[in-house]
Write a protein that holds these residues in place. Structure first.
Motif, PDB file in Angstrom:
ATOM      1  N   ILE A  28       1.164  -1.190   0.114  1.00 61.02           N
ATOM      2  CA  ILE A  28      -0.412  -0.034  -0.180  1.00 61.02           C
ATOM      3  C   ILE A  28       0.270   1.473  -0.011  1.00 61.02           C
ATOM      4  O   ILE A  28       0.602   2.019  -0.685  1.00 61.02           O
ATOM      5  N   CYS A  29       1.790   1.350   0.727  1.00 56.24           N
ATOM      6  CA  CYS A  29       2.780   2.600   0.587  1.00 56.24           C
ATOM      7  C   CYS A  29       3.946   2.917  -0.404  1.00 56.24           C
ATOM      8  O   CYS A  29       4.637   3.553  -0.434  1.00 56.24           O
ATOM      9  N   LYS A  30       3.865   1.064  -1.013  1.00 51.53           N
ATOM     10  CA  LYS A  30       4.383   1.420  -2.482  1.00 51.53           C
ATOM     11  C   LYS A  30       6.113   1.610  -1.999  1.00 51.53           C
ATOM     12  O   LYS A  30       6.770   2.517  -2.309  1.00 51.53           O
ATOM     13  N   LYS A  31       6.593   1.319  -0.862  1.00 48.07           N
ATOM     14  CA  LYS A  31       7.609   1.024  -0.573  1.00 48.07           C
ATOM     15  C   LYS A  31       8.306  -0.487   0.810  1.00 48.07           C
ATOM     16  O   LYS A  31       7.585  -0.873   0.969  1.00 48.07           O
ATOM     17  N   ARG A  32       9.719  -0.289   0.909  1.00 49.24           N
ATOM     18  CA  ARG A  32       9.600  -1.580   1.994  1.00 49.24           C
ATOM     19  C   ARG A  32       9.975  -0.988   3.150  1.00 49.24           C
ATOM     20  O   ARG A  32       9.919  -0.163   3.998  1.00 49.24           O
ATOM     21  N   ILE A  33       9.169  -1.434   3.935  1.00 49.37           N
ATOM     22  CA  ILE A  33       8.363  -0.504   5.289  1.00 49.37           C
ATOM     23  C   ILE A  33       9.484  -1.799   6.265  1.00 49.37           C
ATOM     24  O   ILE A  33      10.394  -2.250   6.299  1.00 49.37           O
ATOM     25  N   ASP A  34      10.153  -0.396   7.455  1.00 46.69           N
ATOM     26  CA  ASP A  34      11.284  -0.572   8.394  1.00 46.69           C
ATOM     27  C   ASP A  34      10.072  -1.132   9.423  1.00 46.69           C
ATOM     28  O   ASP A  34       9.303   0.602   9.940  1.00 46.69           O
ATOM     29  N   LYS A  35      10.246  -1.681   9.632  1.00 48.33           N
ATOM     30  CA  LYS A  35       9.497  -3.046  10.575  1.00 48.33           C
ATOM     31  C   LYS A  35       9.797  -2.022  12.347  1.00 48.33           C
ATOM     32  O   LYS A  35       8.895  -1.843  12.909  1.00 48.33           O
ATOM     33  N   ASN A  36      11.292  -1.218  12.332  1.00 48.73           N
ATOM     34  CA  ASN A  36      10.978  -0.993  14.041  1.00 48.73           C
ATOM     35  C   ASN A  36      10.936   0.935  13.388  1.00 48.73           C
ATOM     36  O   ASN A  36      11.026   1.360  15.303  1.00 48.73           O
ATOM     37  N   ASN A  37      10.973   1.073  12.135  1.00 51.54           N
ATOM     38  CA  ASN A  37      11.193   2.636  12.090  1.00 51.54           C
ATOM     39  C   ASN A  37      10.098   3.557  12.175  1.00 51.54           C
ATOM     40  O   ASN A  37      10.060   4.532  12.441  1.00 51.54           O
TER      41      ASN A  37
END
Length: 222
Positions: A28-37
């Motif tokens: 949905i965000c069209k990017k690789r999400i950083d799970k921690n940040n």
């Protein structure tokens, strides 16, 4: 899928589906999400938990429903993340892509279809209050993507302004002067796209339009 999730099983169920939540949020965000940040991941987890709380068998397939809830929660997050978020419509994504990891049987598909039809019929009633129908709306919607995105951001700002929302709901008319002051747009722009702007405000400001809001494919510009 059970109708509800017992609270003692909820944390385990969420933990088991972290990869689903991560992939959905990243898509949905069209990017690789950083799970921690990245706050988007926390929003997605909270939305998945909300899906667990609100899901019922009448909503069809749970994971299909959860994707819609996650998307809408992220859209709400995008809208509230700054005073003037830069949002845009993603015309590249298809519904098939959104559901590419979900296998829906005919029963689930029929339930989803009925839910969408119910929302569309309700949306028609809302539009009628403003003397707008689908034919008129289609004839008075911008053809260029940049203009559609521009109106989307105006709608987002209007939704966040309590006075403008109240005036629109009470008078069934856009308070042009206040919108001009808030957004910096001129009267000609507001009047030209009046119907389209109202149609977006109705969808984005009402939780009743879960599927319609999801269908808009809204993204936040990085």
């Amino acid at each position: 899928m059970e109708k509800d999730f017992r609270i003692e099983d909820r944390n385990l169920f969420i933990e088991e589906n972290m990869e689903f939540i991560y992939k959905t949020a990243s898509f949905i965000c069209k990017k690789r999400i950083d799970k921690n940040n990245d706050e988007e991941f926390s929003v997605a987890i909270e939305a998945f938990n909300k899906a667990c709380e609100t899901f019922s068998e009448t909503k069809g397939n749970f994971f299909s429903y959860a994707k819609v809830v996650i998307r809408n929660s992220l859209i709400d997050f995008f809208k509230s993340s700054s005073k003037a978020p830069l949002l845009y419509f993603d015309g590249e994504e298809s519904e098939r892509e959104m559901h590419n990891s979900i296998s829906l049987d005919k029963y689930d598909m029929e339930l989803e279809r009925r839910n969408r039809i119910d929302e569309i019929n309700l949306y028609k009633k809302y539009l009628k209050e403003y003397d707008i129908d689908f034919f008129t709306l289609s004839k008075n919607s911008p053809s260029h993507k940049d203009t559609r995105d521009e109106v989307l951001n105006v709608a987002t700002l209007c939704i966040k302004d309590t006075y403008i929302k109240k005036r629109l709901e009470e008078n069934k008319r856009l308070p042009a002067k206040e919108i001009m002051k808030l957004t910096g747009k001129n009267r000609k722009f507001i009047e030209k796209w009046r119907r389209y702007l109202i149609s977006l405000i109705i969808i984005l400001a009402n939780d009743e339009f879960m599927y319609l809001k999801s269908y808009l494919n809204i993204r936040k510009e990085e």
